[in-house]
Design a protein around this motif. Structure first.
Motif, PDB file in Angstrom:
ATOM      1  N   TRP A 348      67.224 -19.062 -58.543  1.00 33.07           N
ATOM      2  CA  TRP A 348      68.659 -18.824 -58.724  1.00 33.07           C
ATOM      3  C   TRP A 348      69.079 -19.093 -60.153  1.00 33.07           C
ATOM      4  N   SER A 349      68.406 -20.003 -60.845  1.00 36.02           N
ATOM      5  CA  SER A 349      68.822 -20.273 -62.221  1.00 36.02           C
ATOM      6  C   SER A 349      68.145 -19.328 -63.212  1.00 36.02           C
ATOM      7  N   THR A 350      66.919 -18.868 -62.918  1.00 38.80           N
ATOM      8  CA  THR A 350      66.221 -18.003 -63.876  1.00 38.80           C
ATOM      9  C   THR A 350      66.446 -16.523 -63.601  1.00 38.80           C
ATOM     10  N   ASN A 351      66.517 -16.128 -62.332  1.00 38.45           N
ATOM     11  CA  ASN A 351      66.614 -14.697 -62.009  1.00 38.45           C
ATOM     12  C   ASN A 351      67.482 -14.474 -60.773  1.00 38.45           C
ATOM     13  N   PRO A 352      68.791 -14.759 -60.903  1.00 38.42           N
ATOM     14  CA  PRO A 352      69.679 -14.633 -59.738  1.00 38.42           C
ATOM     15  C   PRO A 352      69.744 -13.202 -59.194  1.00 38.42           C
ATOM     16  N   ASN A 353      69.527 -12.209 -60.049  1.00 34.07           N
ATOM     17  CA  ASN A 353      69.592 -10.819 -59.582  1.00 34.07           C
ATOM     18  C   ASN A 353      68.452 -10.495 -58.624  1.00 34.07           C
ATOM     19  N   ALA A 354      67.269 -11.012 -58.933  1.00 33.83           N
ATOM     20  CA  ALA A 354      66.145 -10.827 -58.010  1.00 33.83           C
ATOM     21  C   ALA A 354      66.434 -11.584 -56.718  1.00 33.83           C
ATOM     22  N   MET A 355      66.973 -12.790 -56.838  1.00 31.46           N
ATOM     23  CA  MET A 355      67.248 -13.602 -55.646  1.00 31.46           C
ATOM     24  C   MET A 355      68.257 -12.906 -54.730  1.00 31.46           C
ATOM     25  N   ARG A 356      69.284 -12.297 -55.333  1.00 33.90           N
ATOM     26  CA  ARG A 356      70.282 -11.580 -54.527  1.00 33.90           C
ATOM     27  C   ARG A 356      69.668 -10.360 -53.831  1.00 33.90           C
TER      28      ARG A 356
END
Ligand SMILES: Nc1nc2c(ncn2[C@@H]2O[C@H](COP(=O)(O)OP(=O)(O)OP(=O)(O)O)[C@@H](O)[C@H]2O)c(=O)[nH]1
Ligand SMILES: O=C([O-])CC(=O)C(=O)O
Ligand SMILES: [Mn+2]
Length: 630
Positions: A348-356
């Motif tokens: 969530w802190s490094t790649n929130p777009n992937a997480m979403r």
């Protein structure tokens, strides 16, 4: 032929039934198969006779089919269904511990002539290899279902769609291919309409079942072979179920075979992401970037800028096909339909777009850890590890265990259209015009954060000498510096010198005014205390901003022997606790380090022998002279 033809291989309940030839032992699978494509029918028939599956199933790509297959995979223990509230329609798979990455040592380019494969590829005489593979595949699907997956890499509406058909005995491969590529009935219909050529891509896990034998959750073989025949553009993959070895549309087709097609047809198939960058002035730029496996493509493609007013959208995260358009500009498309991303470090802190994107579900995770509430976890997903997990090997895990919970090359496989920041141009078969190309590697020392090449040929030189420390994405030792031209070392389908020459001759015919500017980047440089010299991730937007400002001629740079690097003040550090001096350290060109680097480059170039393009020999000579004069 109508759509209902497919029903001929299904009974009323939708279960598979054996095609007639398997009952009668007479060639006749074609009469029941749902296609009129004669070359495809012949090939399927041939493969069924060779591999002796219990049944043949033509994949239609539908939701209902996917549900049936994933249900079966859950029953078989191959997939674990995740908690549908947190991860709807998502599954975890756990591979055999010996089948976790691409196997480069076992990957072959079997051209008729050895020199066409070049020194970077393994080669074996094609007839010898065919004999070997015929032996391995003989009966290799006994006791299993043989799935036939029609697929297209790139757009079905492209001028010249690039078709493939993967035959596999793994339903996990079918479910994953459905995420990674456009597959199924629509593709098959178009292939028939055009009577199109397709790349025959044959895959077997290499674990036939004897009568009554119980299957294992992840069948595979210790004997693995990933083989490409350039002349007939076919792929044979044996023994592995892992992504890059088994999802044959990806590395095997869209890079190795496609690079051969691209050589012959005048385009480029590259290991690159594509992103769209919009400036505060609302001007759009498209940037392509080649980094070796597990070196930051997916993260850069999904970047969340940390600077005001700049917007990033994604077109692709791993593979880019490029051709010079009618006006001579370089246009890029992403041939894939999904992400097959490195899980560890995605958070969530490094790649929130992937997480979403992942949180929307419809994903398959491989070799991650399981949380106690039916979710997944990997190193770097959250700042703090959960108190208890089941690790990728199925063992109890706590933060005190002292070993990673997820395999370092664990992956998420997610449909690309679940990315909120997907650029609308992703859907355009004509692609986008590329303004800048970045080449990047993972280097603790020597290579500055960012360097602009002097010109196009100098940029190709940068690409040709790209180096990186090896990662867990391929089996073998991790952390060894190796040269990886254009991040294509494991993916060039032909001679490396010819590949570099293709870049040079192709661009020589293009509009020189609109050629993209080329940059070398390194997010992984370390400081003396061992930390990263640059925080990376979202802050890489600051480097992208500098790149665009260099194209527009508005950013300052210092000239060094290797090219132009930012001045301390020219990188936007707003809101960071970095200083101009830190930037200067991150872009420093150290003559001592470069003395070693030049020796490494010379050694690398020597390996090409005759096939190294003259222009690049001249580039190296000029670079040496620049250092001598500095
Ligand atoms: N320090 C640092 N690490 C990064 C950066 N970008 C990515 N990484 C790490 O590098 C690893 C791989 O990143 P990815 O973006 O998945 O790499 P990739 O090139 O897409 O990998 P493949 O899918 O194997 O081709 C992850 O563990 C990331 O956390 C960065 O800017 N700085
Ligand atoms: O191909 C794979 O297995 C994963 C990948 O993207 C890479 O290694 O570059
Ligand atoms: Mn990749």
């Amino acid at each position: 032929m109508g759509d209902d033809a497919r029903q001929l291989v299904l009974d009323e309940s939708g279960d598979n039934v054996a095609p007639s030839h398997l009952d009668s032992n007479t060639p006749g699978a074609s009469k029941d198969a749902p296609t009129t494509h004669q070359a495809l029918l012949a090939w399927v028939q041939q493969v069924a006779e060779l591999t002796q599956p219990d049944r043949v199933y033509w994949v239609d790509g539908s939701e209902a089919e996917n549900k049936r297959l994933t249900d079966e995979l859950v029953d078989a223990g191959t997939l674990v269904r995740l908690n549908p509230e947190a991860f709807p329609n998502s599954f975890a798979a756990f591979s055999d511990p010996k089948d976790v990455a691409r196997v480069e040592e076992q990957t072959f380019i079997c051209s008729e002539e050895k020199h066409d494969a070049g020194f970077t590829n393994n080669w074996m005489d094609p007839s010898e290899m065919r004999e070997k593979l015929n032996g391995l595949f003989s009966g290799s699907m006994r006791g299993r279902t043989m799935y036939v997956i029609p697929f297209v890499m790139g757009h079905l509406e492209a001028e010249d769609p690039k078709f493939g058909v993967e035959i596999t005995d793994s339903a996990y491969v079918v479910a994953s291919m459905r995420i990674m590529a456009r597959i199924g009935t629509d593709v098959l219909r178009k292939m028939e309409e055009l009577d199109a050529f397709f790349v025959p891509a044959l895959h077997s896990v290499g674990a036939p079942l004897a009568e009554g034998e119980q299957d294992v959750a992840w069948p595979c073989s210790d004997d693995k072979w990933i083989v490409h025949f350039p002349e007939d553009r076919s792929i044979w993959s044996y023994g592995s179920g892992y992504g890059g070895n088994a999802l044959l549309g990806k590395k095997c087709y869209a890079l190795r075979i496609a690079s051969i097609m691209a050589r012959d047809e005048g385009w480029l198939a590259e290991h690159m992401l594509i992103l769209k960058l919009t400036s505060p002035e609302k001007k759009d730029y498209f940037v392509a970037a080649a980094f070796p496996s597990a070196c930051g493509k997916t993260n850069l493609a999904l970047l969340d800028p940390t600077i005001e007013g700049w917007k990033v959208e994604t077109l692709g995260d791993d593979i880019t096909w490029m051709r010079f358009g009618h006006n001579g500009e370089l246009r890029a498309t992403n041939p894939e339909a999904g992400l097959f991303g490195v899980a560890p470090g995605t958070g969530w802190s490094t790649n929130p777009n992937a997480m979403r994107a992942i949180a929307k579900g419809n994903s398959i995770f491989t070799n991650v850890a399981l949380t106690d509430d039916g979710g997944v976890w990997w190193e770097g997903m959250t700042d703090e590890a959960p108190a208890h997990l089941t690790d990728w090997l199925g063992n109890e895990w706590t933060p005190e265990s002292g070993r990673p919970a997820a395999h370092p090359n664990s992956r998420f496989c997610t449909p690309i259209d679940q990315i909120d920041m997907l650029a609308e141009e992703y859907h355009s078969p004509d692609g986008v015009p590329v303004s800048a190309i970045l080449f990047g590697g993972r280097r603790k020392t020597t290579v500055p954060l960012v360097t602009q090449s002097r010109d196009w040929t100098n940029g190709i030189f940068m690409g040709s000498t790209l180096s990186s420390e090896t990662t867990a994405a391929a089996a073998g030792q991790v952390g060894v510096v190796r040269r990886d031209p254009m991040a294509m070392l494991p993916f060039m389908g032909y001679d490396a010198g010819d590949y570099l020459r293709h870049w040079i001759t192709l661009s020589g015919k293009a509009n020189q005014e609109t050629l993209p500017k080329i940059f070398l980047v390194n997010w992984f440089r370390r400081t003396a205390d061992g930390g990263f010299a640059w925080p990376g991730f979202g802050d890489n937007s600051r480097v992208l901003k500098w790149v665009i400002e260099r194209i527009e001629g508005t950013a300052d740079a210092v000239e060094t022997p290797i090219g132009f690097v930012p001045t301390g003040e020219s990188l936007d550090l707003t809101g960071m606790d970095m200083t101009a001096a830190d930037v200067e350290a991150a872009v420093h060109v150290d003559p001592e380090e470069w003395k070693k680097e030049l020796a490494g480059i010379e050694e690398w170039y020597a390996r090409f022998g005759e096939s190294l393009p003259e222009d690049l020999v001249a580039e190296l000579q000029t670079l040496k002279e620049r250092f001598a004069a500095a």
